[in-house]
Design an enzyme around this catalytic site. Structure first.
Site, mmCIF file in Angstrom:
data_model
loop_
_atom_site.group_PDB
_atom_site.id
_atom_site.type_symbol
_atom_site.label_atom_id
_atom_site.label_comp_id
_atom_site.label_asym_id
_atom_site.label_seq_id
_atom_site.Cartn_x
_atom_site.Cartn_y
_atom_site.Cartn_z
ATOM 1 N N ASP A 1 42.582 40.121 100.740
ATOM 2 C CA ASP A 1 41.684 40.734 101.622
ATOM 3 C C ASP A 1 41.884 40.150 102.949
ATOM 4 O O ASP A 1 42.707 39.310 103.006
ATOM 5 C CB ASP A 1 40.264 40.704 100.979
ATOM 6 C CG ASP A 1 40.862 38.784 100.515
ATOM 7 O OD1 ASP A 1 41.142 38.137 101.176
ATOM 8 O OD2 ASP A 1 40.307 38.713 99.077
ATOM 9 N N ASP B 1 39.832 38.621 106.498
ATOM 10 C CA ASP B 1 38.491 38.732 107.369
ATOM 11 C C ASP B 1 38.906 38.655 108.493
ATOM 12 O O ASP B 1 39.759 38.779 109.445
ATOM 13 C CB ASP B 1 38.321 36.872 106.551
ATOM 14 C CG ASP B 1 38.010 36.855 105.372
ATOM 15 O OD1 ASP B 1 37.465 37.263 104.431
ATOM 16 O OD2 ASP B 1 38.188 35.870 104.878
ATOM 17 N N ASP C 1 38.375 25.008 107.599
ATOM 18 C CA ASP C 1 39.465 23.493 107.584
ATOM 19 C C ASP C 1 40.290 23.236 107.083
ATOM 20 O O ASP C 1 40.431 22.264 108.042
ATOM 21 C CB ASP C 1 39.018 23.225 106.068
ATOM 22 C CG ASP C 1 39.112 24.934 105.255
ATOM 23 O OD1 ASP C 1 40.572 26.021 106.097
ATOM 24 O OD2 ASP C 1 38.780 25.884 104.017
HETATM 25 P P1 ATP Z 1 42.551 32.632 99.928
HETATM 26 O O1 ATP Z 1 44.218 33.153 100.201
HETATM 27 O O2 ATP Z 1 42.080 32.426 98.550
HETATM 28 O O3 ATP Z 1 41.922 34.091 100.427
HETATM 29 P P2 ATP Z 1 41.517 32.173 102.062
HETATM 30 O O4 ATP Z 1 42.006 30.650 102.990
HETATM 31 O O5 ATP Z 1 41.854 33.166 103.320
HETATM 32 O O6 ATP Z 1 42.318 31.672 100.862
HETATM 33 P P3 ATP Z 1 38.767 32.164 101.532
HETATM 34 O O7 ATP Z 1 37.969 31.417 101.028
HETATM 35 O O8 ATP Z 1 39.106 33.401 101.974
HETATM 36 O O9 ATP Z 1 39.986 31.165 101.582
HETATM 37 O O10 ATP Z 1 37.724 31.281 103.669
HETATM 38 C C1 ATP Z 1 38.195 32.422 104.205
HETATM 39 C C2 ATP Z 1 38.444 31.329 106.064
HETATM 40 O O11 ATP Z 1 37.387 30.831 106.051
HETATM 41 C C3 ATP Z 1 39.430 30.227 105.599
HETATM 42 O O12 ATP Z 1 41.165 30.927 105.355
HETATM 43 C C4 ATP Z 1 39.248 29.144 106.272
HETATM 44 O O13 ATP Z 1 39.251 29.367 107.941
HETATM 45 C C5 ATP Z 1 37.820 29.270 106.147
HETATM 46 N N1 ATP Z 1 37.037 28.624 105.388
HETATM 47 C C6 ATP Z 1 36.732 29.632 103.891
HETATM 48 N N2 ATP Z 1 36.561 27.938 103.359
HETATM 49 C C7 ATP Z 1 36.124 27.172 104.352
HETATM 50 C C8 ATP Z 1 35.048 25.313 103.885
HETATM 51 N N3 ATP Z 1 34.891 25.355 102.586
HETATM 52 N N4 ATP Z 1 35.551 25.218 105.033
HETATM 53 C C9 ATP Z 1 35.808 24.903 105.926
HETATM 54 N N5 ATP Z 1 35.957 26.514 106.388
HETATM 55 C C10 ATP Z 1 36.679 27.308 105.227
HETATM 56 MG MG MG Z 2 40.188 34.845 102.249
#
Ligand code: ATP
Ligand code: MG
Length: 447
Positions: A71, A73, A147
């Protein structure tokens, strides 16, 4: 508020310690056509209205790593209200952190406004975990709050450049997961980051930077303070990532399995349980990677089954009849789990159905098997039985019997039935607790 404004204006005059490097397509390698048209459109519309807008986070990281993102963002300088006004099919969600969901056909793009850095006004709990903040900020501040370095990348589909604030592109290429800022402080703010480190490293085949890895073992217990619904979300992501086996191994290596999920404690210590769970995780991983649907209830049912078995046995040994013993064991295991990880109610209902149907596979005489094949949850329960048989916990002959019975002709079914044997159970099932719609025929006197 004024204090905050002053601080921000003041800060604007300082040289930013994290000025972004602008990375061009020859280095980041993202071709515009690969990127979701919906995410591109969202950025273009926002930019057209005079706002900054970038695809951000995991999607950019995955594209650079050569993985198709699940997905997208988008991060923007526009406020949630401004975003909402620009897209007819959108809605503002969340109270703590307002974000906007923009719908494009089957896709939902999550749009969030740049968030400000934490400061003295940020509300934290006694352990330093951040509870509340919802202040908009600059893109630099937004990047600092993310993060890992590789999650702080901002892709502009119009300019086709990636803004890289913390050398995240280099870290992807070096396959190293590095934290932005001091890992201990960042884990204290949000202990879920420990789980995210493990999940992302398993998904992308990364090594953890020693500073990211070292504190995990000693800080693992901070996860106890995180609301259990959030831990559940994160565990679900981990288990359904397509890399669950790898992730569970890494959880164990990093000392994150103890106490976090009672199931992880148990499965990794019981030989039979481990085989069963690994088989379940392997089949889930294979399905996720082949883009087939997977059922969280089925997965959790497998992960917790050996806990149920042990508890059920103990209750039967104490003299409780089999059926009530099973129901009590199911509740006990699910309650214990709920302290750490809040499995949603609907999933709990499905898990119970799968479990409650297992003893009924043993009834192969009379009308019982015919009733069984009418069960709406038969498919899941049968798949579960297959896994049990493959791991040696249920007889393979039993699984084979059901494989054949389900597809057999009327005559063949009649031949297959086992002779009615054993003492008739008196009055079993009457007025007993039912688990759900699928369970209504369970253990009636005719079984
Ligand atoms: P995935 O591939 O599983 O979606 P993701 O890194 O995109 O991994 P998401 O939960 O979709 O994970 O989060 C989107 C973005 O938001 C992350 O890439 C990061 O930049 C930020 N983020 C998410 N969770 C946290 C956290 N706990 N602390 C800081 N930043 C976060
Ligand atoms: Mg994501």
């Amino acid at each position: 508020m004024i204090r905050k404004l002053l601080r921000r204006v003041f800060r604007r005059g300082e040289p930013s310690p994290h000025r972004a490097e602008s990375i061009s397509v020859d280095r980041h390698g993202i071709r515009r056509e690969q990127v979701s048209p919906a995410a591109r459109r969202v950025c273009e519309t926002l930019q057209g209205a005079g706002h900054k807008a970038y695809i951000v986070g995991g999607a950019v990281r995955d594209h650079i790593a050569g993985i198709v993102p699940k997905d997208y963002d988008v991060a923007t300088g526009a406020t949630p209200e401004q975003v909402h006004r620009l897209f007819r099919r959108s809605r503002i969600i969340g109270r703590r952190f307002q974000i906007v969901h923009v719908m494009f056909g089957p896709e939902t793009i999550e749009v969030s406004t740049f968030r400000a850095a934490h400061d003295a006004d940020t509300v934290k709990d006694a352990h330093g975990r951040v509870l509340r903040d919802n202040v908009w900020g600059s893109i630099e501040e937004d990047a600092d709050r993310r993060d890992f370095t590789m999650n702080a990348l901002y892709y502009d589909p119009t300019a086709q450049t990636v803004l890289d604030f913390h050398r995240g592109v280099q870290d992807i290429q070096r396959k190293t997961l590095r934290m932005i800022g001091d890992p201990r402080a960042r884990y204290r703010e949000d202990p879920v980051r420990m789980l995210r480190a493990v999940r992302l490293s398993a998904k992308l085949g990364l090594r953890l930077d020693p500073q990211v890895q070292a504190p995990i073992r000693e800080m693992a217990e901070l996860i106890d303070n995180v609301p259990s619904a959030r831990v559940f979300d994160e565990m679900l992501k981990l288990l359904l990532s397509g890399h669950a086996i790898e992730a569970v191994h890494r959880l164990r290596e990093d000392g994150l399995h103890h106490g976090l999920l009672p199931l992880l404690d148990v499965i990794l210590e019981q030989p039979l349980g481990e085989k069963f769970v690994m088989a379940a995780l392997a089949s889930t991983d294979a399905r996720v990677r082949a883009d087939k649907p997977v059922s969280p209830s089925f997965l959790f049912a497998t992960l917790l089954w050996h806990e149920v078995l042990a508890d059920w046995e103990a209750r039967k040994k104490d003299g409780l009849p089999s059926q009530p013993a099973l129901f009590e064991a199911m509740d006990e295991v699910l309650d214990k789990q709920a302290e750490k990880l809040a499995i949603t109610r609907r999933i709990v209902g499905d898990i119970k159905e799968i479990w409650a149907l297992q003893p009924r596979f043993e009834k192969r005489a009379g009308k019982a098997p015919y009733r069984m094949i009418e069960q709406p949850r038969l498919r899941a329960a049968y798949d579960f039985l297959l896994l049990r048989a493959e791991s040696g916990e249920a007889p393979m002959e039993l699984a084979d019997w059901w494989t054949e019975f389900q597809d057999a002709s009327h005559e063949r079914r009649a031949e297959m039935l086992l002779p009615d044997s054993g003492p008739k159970k008196r009055g079993r099932g009457r007025g007993r607790k039912k688990v759900g719609a699928g369970e209504t025929a369970a253990a009636t006197p005719a079984d």
